[in-house]
Design a protein around this motif. Structure first.
Motif, PDB file in Angstrom:
ATOM      1  N   GLU A   2     106.477  12.906  -6.237  1.00  0.00           N
ATOM      2  CA  GLU A   2     105.581  13.209  -5.066  1.00  0.00           C
ATOM      3  C   GLU A   2     104.333  13.937  -5.774  1.00  0.00           C
ATOM      4  OE1 GLU A   2     107.643  15.143  -1.710  1.00  0.00           O
ATOM      5  OE2 GLU A   2     109.302  14.452  -2.263  1.00  0.00           O
ATOM      6  N   LYS A   3     103.199  13.649  -5.161  1.00  0.00           N
ATOM      7  CA  LYS A   3     101.972  14.402  -5.510  1.00  0.00           C
ATOM      8  C   LYS A   3     101.794  15.702  -4.774  1.00  0.00           C
ATOM      9  CE  LYS A   3      97.066  13.299  -6.709  1.00  0.00           C
ATOM     10  NZ  LYS A   3      96.133  12.283  -6.549  1.00  0.00           N
ATOM     11  N   GLU A   4     101.559  16.660  -5.409  1.00  0.00           N
ATOM     12  CA  GLU A   4     101.163  18.039  -4.849  1.00  0.00           C
ATOM     13  C   GLU A   4     100.019  18.017  -3.989  1.00  0.00           C
ATOM     14  OE1 GLU A   4     103.206  21.075  -5.418  1.00  0.00           O
ATOM     15  OE2 GLU A   4     104.746  19.921  -6.659  1.00  0.00           O
TER      16      GLU A   4
END
Length: 64
Positions: free
Chosen positions: A62-64
C-alpha cells in the motif's frame, strides 16, 4: 491462471489482482485503474487507496 476483470495483460495488474484475491477483497466491489506499476482501488462509495507492484521484490504494498 485467468484473473477475472483484468483488462490488460500487464504483470503489475495481474499481480495486484492476485494480491486482492489473497487479501480477500470482494473484487466485484472495487474498480482497479492502473498507471504503470501503481493501481488505484476505488470502492462503491468513492473511497480509494493506491497499491504498488515492485518488480524487484515481486511484492505489492500500500502506498502511503
Amino acid at each position: 491462471m485467468i484473473i477475472k476483470g483484468a483488462k490488460t495483460l500487464t504483470i503489475a495488474e495481474y499481480v495486484i489482482r492476485r494480491w486482492m484475491k489473497e487479501k480477500n477483497f470482494a473484487t466485484e466491489c472495487f474498480d482497479l485503474t492502473m498507471d504503470g506499476n501503481e493501481g488505484t482501488l476505488t470502492d462503491r462509495t468513492g473511497d480509494s487507496m493506491v497499491v504498488v507492484y515492485d518488480p524487484k521484490t515481486q511484492k505489492v504494498y500500500e502506498k502511503e
